[in-house]
Design a protein around this motif. Structure first.
Motif, PDB file in Angstrom:
ATOM      1  N   PHE A 509      -7.453   4.178  38.317  1.00 29.92           N
ATOM      2  CA  PHE A 509      -8.031   3.524  36.995  1.00 29.92           C
ATOM      3  C   PHE A 509      -9.378   2.565  37.547  1.00 29.92           C
ATOM      4  CE2 PHE A 509      -5.013   5.447  34.775  1.00 29.92           C
ATOM      5  CZ  PHE A 509      -5.449   6.016  33.512  1.00 29.92           C
ATOM      6  N   ALA A 510      -9.064   2.212  38.655  1.00 32.52           N
ATOM      7  CA  ALA A 510     -10.415   1.196  39.157  1.00 32.52           C
ATOM      8  C   ALA A 510     -11.665   2.379  39.274  1.00 32.52           C
ATOM      9  CB  ALA A 510     -10.080   0.610  40.262  1.00 32.52           C
ATOM     10  N   ILE A 511     -11.316   3.270  39.859  1.00 32.54           N
ATOM     11  CA  ILE A 511     -12.374   4.172  40.007  1.00 32.54           C
ATOM     12  C   ILE A 511     -13.216   4.724  38.828  1.00 32.54           C
ATOM     13  CG2 ILE A 511     -13.091   6.523  41.121  1.00 32.54           C
ATOM     14  CD1 ILE A 511     -11.131   6.082  43.466  1.00 32.54           C
ATOM     15  N   SER A 512     -12.084   5.059  37.820  1.00 28.82           N
ATOM     16  CA  SER A 512     -12.467   5.760  36.578  1.00 28.82           C
ATOM     17  C   SER A 512     -13.448   4.744  35.836  1.00 28.82           C
ATOM     18  CB  SER A 512     -11.358   6.241  35.838  1.00 28.82           C
ATOM     19  OG  SER A 512     -10.455   6.813  36.567  1.00 28.82           O
ATOM     20  N   THR A 513     -12.930   3.445  35.613  1.00 28.88           N
ATOM     21  CA  THR A 513     -13.416   2.532  35.246  1.00 28.88           C
ATOM     22  C   THR A 513     -14.866   2.048  35.809  1.00 28.88           C
ATOM     23  OG1 THR A 513     -11.296   1.418  34.923  1.00 28.88           O
ATOM     24  CG2 THR A 513     -13.198   0.296  34.078  1.00 28.88           C
ATOM     25  N   VAL A 514     -14.937   1.939  36.918  1.00 33.84           N
ATOM     26  CA  VAL A 514     -16.220   1.790  37.419  1.00 33.84           C
ATOM     27  C   VAL A 514     -17.426   2.817  36.947  1.00 33.84           C
ATOM     28  CG1 VAL A 514     -17.583   2.033  39.665  1.00 33.84           C
ATOM     29  CG2 VAL A 514     -15.470   0.716  39.541  1.00 33.84           C
ATOM     30  N   THR A 754     -17.931  11.204  35.431  1.00 35.36           N
ATOM     31  CA  THR A 754     -17.093  10.336  34.920  1.00 35.36           C
ATOM     32  C   THR A 754     -15.813  10.804  33.973  1.00 35.36           C
ATOM     33  OG1 THR A 754     -18.901   8.852  34.810  1.00 35.36           O
ATOM     34  CG2 THR A 754     -17.153   8.017  33.432  1.00 35.36           C
ATOM     35  N   PHE A 755     -16.493  11.780  33.053  1.00 35.09           N
ATOM     36  CA  PHE A 755     -15.438  12.317  32.136  1.00 35.09           C
ATOM     37  C   PHE A 755     -14.318  13.270  33.237  1.00 35.09           C
ATOM     38  CE2 PHE A 755     -14.280  16.243  30.295  1.00 35.09           C
ATOM     39  CZ  PHE A 755     -13.419  15.856  29.170  1.00 35.09           C
ATOM     40  N   VAL A 756     -14.902  13.689  34.331  1.00 39.43           N
ATOM     41  CA  VAL A 756     -13.932  14.622  35.217  1.00 39.43           C
ATOM     42  C   VAL A 756     -12.906  13.356  35.789  1.00 39.43           C
ATOM     43  CG1 VAL A 756     -13.890  15.834  37.342  1.00 39.43           C
ATOM     44  CG2 VAL A 756     -15.391  16.322  35.603  1.00 39.43           C
ATOM     45  N   ALA A 757     -13.517  12.626  36.256  1.00 38.15           N
ATOM     46  CA  ALA A 757     -12.451  11.345  36.954  1.00 38.15           C
ATOM     47  C   ALA A 757     -11.557  10.876  35.884  1.00 38.15           C
ATOM     48  CB  ALA A 757     -13.439  10.186  37.443  1.00 38.15           C
ATOM     49  N   ILE A 758     -11.863  10.517  34.705  1.00 39.33           N
ATOM     50  CA  ILE A 758     -10.964   9.926  33.751  1.00 39.33           C
ATOM     51  C   ILE A 758     -10.092  11.065  33.335  1.00 39.33           C
ATOM     52  CG2 ILE A 758     -10.891   9.221  31.284  1.00 39.33           C
ATOM     53  CD1 ILE A 758     -12.676   7.343  31.467  1.00 39.33           C
ATOM     54  N   PHE A 759     -10.593  12.404  32.963  1.00 40.99           N
ATOM     55  CA  PHE A 759      -9.506  13.314  32.832  1.00 40.99           C
ATOM     56  C   PHE A 759      -8.484  13.560  33.906  1.00 40.99           C
ATOM     57  CE2 PHE A 759      -8.487  17.819  33.381  1.00 40.99           C
ATOM     58  CZ  PHE A 759      -7.880  18.083  32.056  1.00 40.99           C
ATOM     59  N   THR A 805      -3.201  -0.255  34.347  1.00 41.68           N
ATOM     60  CA  THR A 805      -4.627   0.068  33.975  1.00 41.68           C
ATOM     61  C   THR A 805      -5.340  -1.232  34.164  1.00 41.68           C
ATOM     62  OG1 THR A 805      -3.494   0.469  31.790  1.00 41.68           O
ATOM     63  CG2 THR A 805      -4.676   2.219  32.872  1.00 41.68           C
ATOM     64  N   SER A 806      -4.646  -2.372  33.477  1.00 37.08           N
ATOM     65  CA  SER A 806      -5.279  -3.596  33.378  1.00 37.08           C
ATOM     66  C   SER A 806      -5.780  -4.036  34.608  1.00 37.08           C
ATOM     67  CB  SER A 806      -4.769  -4.592  32.704  1.00 37.08           C
ATOM     68  OG  SER A 806      -3.912  -4.232  31.491  1.00 37.08           O
ATOM     69  N   ILE A 807      -4.926  -3.973  35.757  1.00 31.06           N
ATOM     70  CA  ILE A 807      -5.315  -4.546  37.062  1.00 31.06           C
ATOM     71  C   ILE A 807      -6.676  -3.490  37.368  1.00 31.06           C
ATOM     72  CG2 ILE A 807      -4.550  -4.752  39.351  1.00 31.06           C
ATOM     73  CD1 ILE A 807      -1.814  -5.232  38.289  1.00 31.06           C
ATOM     74  N   GLY A 808      -6.390  -2.318  37.292  1.00 31.19           N
ATOM     75  CA  GLY A 808      -7.574  -1.403  37.755  1.00 31.19           C
ATOM     76  C   GLY A 808      -8.908  -1.732  37.175  1.00 31.19           C
ATOM     77  N   ILE A 809      -8.897  -2.185  35.681  1.00 31.72           N
ATOM     78  CA  ILE A 809      -9.911  -2.457  34.901  1.00 31.72           C
ATOM     79  C   ILE A 809     -10.495  -3.450  35.688  1.00 31.72           C
ATOM     80  CG2 ILE A 809     -10.824  -3.093  32.938  1.00 31.72           C
ATOM     81  CD1 ILE A 809      -8.849  -1.109  31.513  1.00 31.72           C
ATOM     82  N   ILE A 810      -9.650  -4.621  35.912  1.00 32.91           N
ATOM     83  CA  ILE A 810     -10.256  -5.816  36.272  1.00 32.91           C
ATOM     84  C   ILE A 810     -10.851  -5.816  37.672  1.00 32.91           C
ATOM     85  CG2 ILE A 810      -9.653  -8.048  37.184  1.00 32.91           C
ATOM     86  CD1 ILE A 810      -7.436  -8.099  34.747  1.00 32.91           C
ATOM     87  N   ILE A 815     -17.090  -4.753  41.003  1.00 31.94           N
ATOM     88  CA  ILE A 815     -17.729  -3.615  41.835  1.00 31.94           C
ATOM     89  C   ILE A 815     -18.789  -3.062  41.015  1.00 31.94           C
ATOM     90  CG2 ILE A 815     -17.180  -1.250  42.900  1.00 31.94           C
ATOM     91  CD1 ILE A 815     -14.286  -2.139  43.223  1.00 31.94           C
ATOM     92  N   SER A 816     -18.398  -2.711  39.703  1.00 29.14           N
ATOM     93  CA  SER A 816     -19.610  -2.038  38.950  1.00 29.14           C
ATOM     94  C   SER A 816     -20.709  -2.851  38.516  1.00 29.14           C
ATOM     95  CB  SER A 816     -19.049  -1.593  37.817  1.00 29.14           C
ATOM     96  OG  SER A 816     -18.007  -2.261  37.055  1.00 29.14           O
ATOM     97  N   TYR A 817     -20.343  -4.134  38.399  1.00 24.82           N
ATOM     98  CA  TYR A 817     -21.329  -5.233  38.335  1.00 24.82           C
ATOM     99  C   TYR A 817     -22.497  -5.186  39.516  1.00 24.82           C
ATOM    100  CZ  TYR A 817     -24.061  -9.432  37.201  1.00 24.82           C
ATOM    101  OH  TYR A 817     -25.043 -10.198  36.998  1.00 24.82           O
ATOM    102  N   PHE A 818     -22.143  -5.374  40.546  1.00 31.05           N
ATOM    103  CA  PHE A 818     -22.857  -5.221  41.757  1.00 31.05           C
ATOM    104  C   PHE A 818     -23.637  -3.916  41.965  1.00 31.05           C
ATOM    105  CE2 PHE A 818     -20.136  -9.079  42.899  1.00 31.05           C
ATOM    106  CZ  PHE A 818     -21.075  -9.872  42.966  1.00 31.05           C
ATOM    107  N   ALA A 819     -22.933  -2.904  41.849  1.00 27.77           N
ATOM    108  CA  ALA A 819     -23.445  -1.661  41.904  1.00 27.77           C
ATOM    109  C   ALA A 819     -24.896  -1.564  40.987  1.00 27.77           C
ATOM    110  CB  ALA A 819     -22.597  -0.495  41.847  1.00 27.77           C
ATOM    111  N   MET A 820     -24.477  -1.627  39.869  1.00 27.47           N
ATOM    112  CA  MET A 820     -25.473  -1.506  38.519  1.00 27.47           C
ATOM    113  C   MET A 820     -26.658  -2.561  38.858  1.00 27.47           C
ATOM    114  SD  MET A 820     -25.411   0.778  36.984  1.00 27.47           S
ATOM    115  CE  MET A 820     -24.958   1.974  38.349  1.00 27.47           C
ATOM    116  N   HIS A 821     -26.227  -3.929  39.527  1.00 29.21           N
ATOM    117  CA  HIS A 821     -27.309  -4.856  39.642  1.00 29.21           C
ATOM    118  C   HIS A 821     -28.390  -4.024  40.330  1.00 29.21           C
ATOM    119  CE1 HIS A 821     -28.772  -8.724  39.295  1.00 29.21           C
ATOM    120  NE2 HIS A 821     -28.747  -8.798  40.486  1.00 29.21           N
TER     121      HIS A 821
END
Lengths: 872, 110
Positions: A509-514, A754-759, A805-810, A815-821
């Motif tokens: 879920f961390a990967i998917s959320t990223v 992303t769709f594939v990963a979440i799926f 899932t919550s832990i994954g999201i957190i 990670i996603s913040y720095f990547a997108m930055h």
């Protein structure tokens, strides 16, 4: 008889030696040899060889299997059990295989894409010895880069003289050409004029014509098969005459095979370079010696005997040496095979890719594959209870742990290969769609390309081992004593395994959320770009590029003609369009420092600023009424004023390439004269004059929103009267969107992946939820008989998953913040990341996972306790 | 007691018949004479090893002879267990075949 004739083929014997344990192999190998010799004596060489091959092909698999699984019988049993398990647990097998298929399909696609990217320009026979000449012009930064792929024409001869390593060198001049054959007229943009050596350096085979002589004569031309069909249909093009630009007659001296898609440049026509002497007329001789004419691309090919690394170390070379006039320019070389993935320099023939994208997509492929493998690991460990008795029996019957590990690894390999078959089928099916998605012609040669084949096998083995390793160790660790005691698994190992499982779910879920967060931010940025105020009006503006030389000089009548028509609101002309002013000129003002920068420049008609709604911050607009405005009036943008540092710019002396000094008459608000990737740079705007120095390159026409097609038809009619070139037009806003095509593609692809990963992640969650709620069916029954409601049980069961899932999201947030930055740094103008993408991602991930889990949980909670408890 | 497979049975019988000369090539020849089926060296090799593992066969390395270029052969010999296993299967088969003649006669006449 020679001695070695009596011996069987060495390769077969060598393979046998490799397979068998050393102390044993002798006797078998010698046995086969003895029999071979007899066959040879009795029945001759050929049948002996056949006998040998037949025997060895049956022997080797048996030995391998025997070595691996103890015996063929056991293997049969393993296979039977594995297939039986697949059949019995249909849901899990389905989830496992689907997850693996989707993951593998994605990875295969990405692999194909990467292979294609890497294969660029490698089809040339001399690919490793071909270099492109680059020139660094430290004082001239264009689009943020100071390296250019263009060089002056005399450089070729100078390099040939100075570097004995160079075997061949060729210049390419790229132009547009208006091609005419029997009134079949097209404006062709991929027209190259090249030296005869071009065909020696590059491998572009001719279907007809002689590559040695085809480009020797002036006005010789080669064309690709595709073009031959376009202009000549069934006629034989050889020797035919093509008229170019309404002036020159070229004779066709050959037809080229079509240019492969994986080339960093593509062309349709090759004209001979010495045609340029007659074409340029008086300028011709000077052009070939002109060190200022940065117009051609130079490619060199080294002798096969020369040392490439030594040659490399001789560069960069200062251009001054040849030019005879002081300059800071430097000559660099770039290997042909690095061009496509080396990013863009200035004046590329086609936009290149970047090795960064290759890495990036490899990472995504790996992540998706990982998510799919985690599913398998999760489901097989969670479902371990069901295999417990089998493991117990096997152990009691004498299976060692080693055997069991091999068995379970074999099972996951089986899954992986089943998945591979499905995904091969899927890839074949979806390849055209994927090709058009990434706008590249991919092919998928599975069996005739050993590299592809072995990497496919590699992927499956990797997936099989990766996903099978943990379940194999876990399942094989059960102790028969515990199983019989009814303790099933020891508390400790159970905890360990569920801890491991939880980690996997969290990672998934961390990967998917990223991926979700990144997708949202990318789309935000794209939306921002599309809607940002650019500082000029872009709606209902049609732009028309002008090719015809006469029209460039004498555009007045056409402009007048057009403005008479009621559906046309306004017409203006300029040398560039306001969204991409890329060229610059040296400018002068009082107090300009020695190394002051060049300014971007816009040559316009007086109504240009009004036409585009560009607002003046101070001063006045350019005007026809004031005669001195033509040569002596300049308007700057705010960036220019800030750079110069004027408090009050109006009336200050200013000059841009003119004999008479002029003055600043106004300042415009900054508008985005480049893509939003870059800051707004200093810009000067002035009127066209009679010097012939400035070209009118674009008509901009504002039309009313009614009857657009009618207006376009009328414009076409008017233009054709003034210019022999075919009419072509663009809407301004579409052209602006083109600036961000790469980002749009990226966003789109990101969205799909992303769709594939979440799926896949949800698929896995679904499986686990159904397993655990199945295992807790009795607990649920008891709770219900004691009075628990359906909703309280649902919440109880869902809570655990939500925690994961919550832990994954957190974890995904930073990670996603720095990547997108990092990614947003590509843009000078960008959105604030803000909290919305994160909330959006939370919403999407939580809702999806909640939904998935809830289907299972609700079913379990609603079940009648009488059913689940009855048989106790 | 484990029942021998048809293959194992024929391998054991071949070894028995070959007496002192049972090594992989001669066993294979013998088997080809028995059955029309042509098995590969690999299959035979695996079967021999399995029979050794079950202790139906034992092996010893023979002396090297100049005839084979100074290379030794690995000879196989039946163990007591192997003989017992053959006896068992013979018994089992006898049991199964018992009354065959009469039954066939009955079938054909009746």
């Amino acid at each position: 008889m020679r001695k070695n004739k009596a011996r069987p083929p060495r390769l077969g014997q060598w393979i046998l030696k490799k397979i068998l344990p050393p102390e044993e192999r002798r006797f078998l190998i010698e046995g086969i040899e003895e029999r071979y010799v007899r066959e040879l004596k009795d029945r001759g060489r050929i049948s002996a060889l056949f006998w040998y091959l037949r025997d060895i092909f049956r022997t080797i698999p048996i030995l391998i299997i025997d070595d691996f699984f103890g015996s063929a019988t056991m293997l049969k049993n393993y296979l039977k059990i594995a297939l039986r398990n697949i059949k019995r647990h249909k849901t899990f097998s389905f989830i496992n295989i689907t997850g693996l298929v989707v993951g593998m399909t994605c990875s295969i696609f990405i692999m194909l894409f990467i292979q294609y990217e890497i294969s660029h320009d490698r089809y040339h026979e001399n690919a490793n010895r071909i270099y492109r000449i680059l020139i660094r012009q430290p004082t001239d930064i264009y689009q943020g880069i100071d390296i250019y792929s263009i060089s002056p024409p005399p450089l070729k001869a100078a390099l040939m003289k100075d570097f004995p390593e160079i075997q061949n060198a060729a210049r390419i001049l790229r132009t547009e050409g208006l091609i005419n054959y029997k009134n079949n007229r097209y404006l062709e943009s991929r027209f190259f004029t090249v030296d005869p050596e071009f065909l020696k350096i590059f491998t572009f085979p001719l279907t007809t014509g002689d590559p040695e002589t085809a480009l020797n004569e002036p006005f010789s031309i080669l064309l690709t098969e595709e073009m031959a069909e376009k202009y000549f249909d069934d006629e034989d093009p050889m020797g035919k005459i093509l008229n170019i630009d309404n002036k020159y007659d070229y004779q066709i001296t050959g037809v080229l095979r079509d240019i492969p898609g994986n080339s960093h440049f593509k062309f349709d026509f090759l004209g001979s370079f010495n045609s340029l002497y007659p074409i340029y007329g008086d300028y011709g001789d000077r052009f070939f010696e002109d060190w200022n004419a940065y117009q051609v691309k130079t490619y060199i090919q080294l002798h096969s005997s020369s040392d490439t690394s030594e040659f490399n170390s001789k560069f960069p070379v200062r251009l001054e040496k040849y030019r005879g006039r002081p300059t800071n320019d430097e000559i660099y070389i770039q290997p042909l095979t690095n061009i496509h993935l080396g990013g863009n320099v200035n004046d590329e023939i086609e936009a290149n890719s970047d090795i960064k994208y290759v890495y990036f997509f490899s990472a995504i492929a790996l992540l998706i594959l990982l998510v799919a493998c985690f599913n398998y690991m999760n489901l097989s460990t969670a479902g371990a209870v069901q295999r417990m008795k089998e493991v117990g029996i096997r152990k009691v019957a004498g299976a060692s742990r080693h055997n069991l590990i091999l068995q379970f690894l074999g099972e996951s390999l089986l899954f992986a290969f089943i998945a591979l078959l499905f995904s091969l089928w899927l890839v074949k099916l979806l390849l055209p769609a994927f090709s058009s998605l990434i706008e590249k012609e991919l092919s998928f040669p599975v069996f005739n390309n050993i590299e592809t084949f072995s990497s496919l096998i590699g992927i499956s083995v990797l997936v099989g081992i990766l996903s099978g390793s943990f379940p194999a160790f876990f399942l094989s660790s059960f102790l028969p004593v515990n199983i019989i005691k009814g303790k099933l698994i020891s508390r400790k190992s159970l905890n360990k395994s569920s801890g491991f499982r939880n980690t996997l779910v969290v990672t998934q879920f961390a990967i998917s959320t990223v991926l979700v967060i990144c997708t949202i931010i990318i789309f935000n940025q794209l939306q921002y770009i599309r809607t940002k105020e650019l500082g000029f009006k872009k709606e209902y503006v049609v732009t028309i590029p002008i090719q015809d030389e006469n029209l460039k000089k004498n555009y007045g009548p056409l402009k007048y003609d057009l403005s008479q028509y009621s559906k046309i609101v306004d017409v203006t002309v300029s040398n560039f369009l306001p969204f991409s002013v890329e060229n610059s000129q040296a400018v002068d003002w009082d107090g300009r420092p020695e190394d002051g920068p060049d300014f971007r420049y816009l040559c316009v008609d007086p109504n240009f600023l009004d036409f585009y709604g560009i607002e003046l911050a101070e001063g006045r607009n350019l005007s026809k009424e004031i005669p001195t405005d033509v040569e002596q009036a300049y308007i700057l943008n705010e960036s220019a004023v800030r750079l110069i540092g004027w408090e009050d710019p109006i009336g200050k002396r200013f000059n841009c390439q003119r004999y008479v000094d002029g003055q600043v008459i106004g300042v415009v608000n900054n508008f985005h004269c480049h893509s939003l990737h870059r800051q707004i740079e200093p810009l000067v705007i002035f009127l066209f004059d009679d010097s012939g120095w400035w070209d009118v390159r674009y008509f901009s026409i504002k039309i009313s929103s009614e009857d657009i097609s009618g207006t376009l038809a009328l414009m076409e009619e008017k233009f054709e009267k003034f210019s022999p070139y075919p009419f072509s037009y663009y809407f301004l806003d579409e052209r602006i969107d083109m600036l961000y095509r790469r980002e749009q593609k990226l966003g789109q692809n990101f969205g799909y992946f992303t769709f594939v990963a979440i799926f896949i992640a949800c698929l896995g969650l679904f499986g686990i939820a159904s397993l655990t709620s199945g295992q807790r069916i009795k607990e649920i029954g008891i709770r219900k008989t004691l009075g628990a409601s359906v909703s309280s049980i649902s919440i109880l069961l869902t809570k655990e998953f939500m925690k994961l899932t919550s832990i994954g999201i957190i974890i995904a947030f930073p990670i996603s913040y720095f990547a997108m930055h990092e990614w947003l740094k590509n843009f000078a103008y960008r959105v604030d990341i803000g909290w919305i993408p994160f909330m959006g991602a939370v919403l999407i991930t939580v809702l999806l996972s909640l939904g998935t889990v809830f289907i299972q949980v609700f079913k379990a909670a609603r079940a009648n306790p009488a059913d689940s408890l009855r048989y106790e | 007691m484990r029942v021998l497979t048809k293959l194992e049975e024929s391998v054991l019988l071949s070894v028995l018949k070959l007496k002192d000369d049972a090594y992989i090539v001669s066993i294979k020849d013998q088997l080809e004479r028995f059955t029309s089926k042509n098995m590969s060296f690999g299959a035979l090799y695996v079967a021999l090893n399995r029979l050794i593992k079950y202790r139906y066969l034992e092996s010893h390395i023979g002396e090297s002879s100049s005839l084979r270029g100074g290379r030794a052969k690995k000879y196989y010999k039946l163990t007591k267990n192997g003989v017992l296993a053959l006896k068992d299967i013979r018994q089992l088969q006898n049991l199964m075949w018992k009354g065959f003649e009469n039954l066939v006669k009955e079938l054909l006449e009746g």
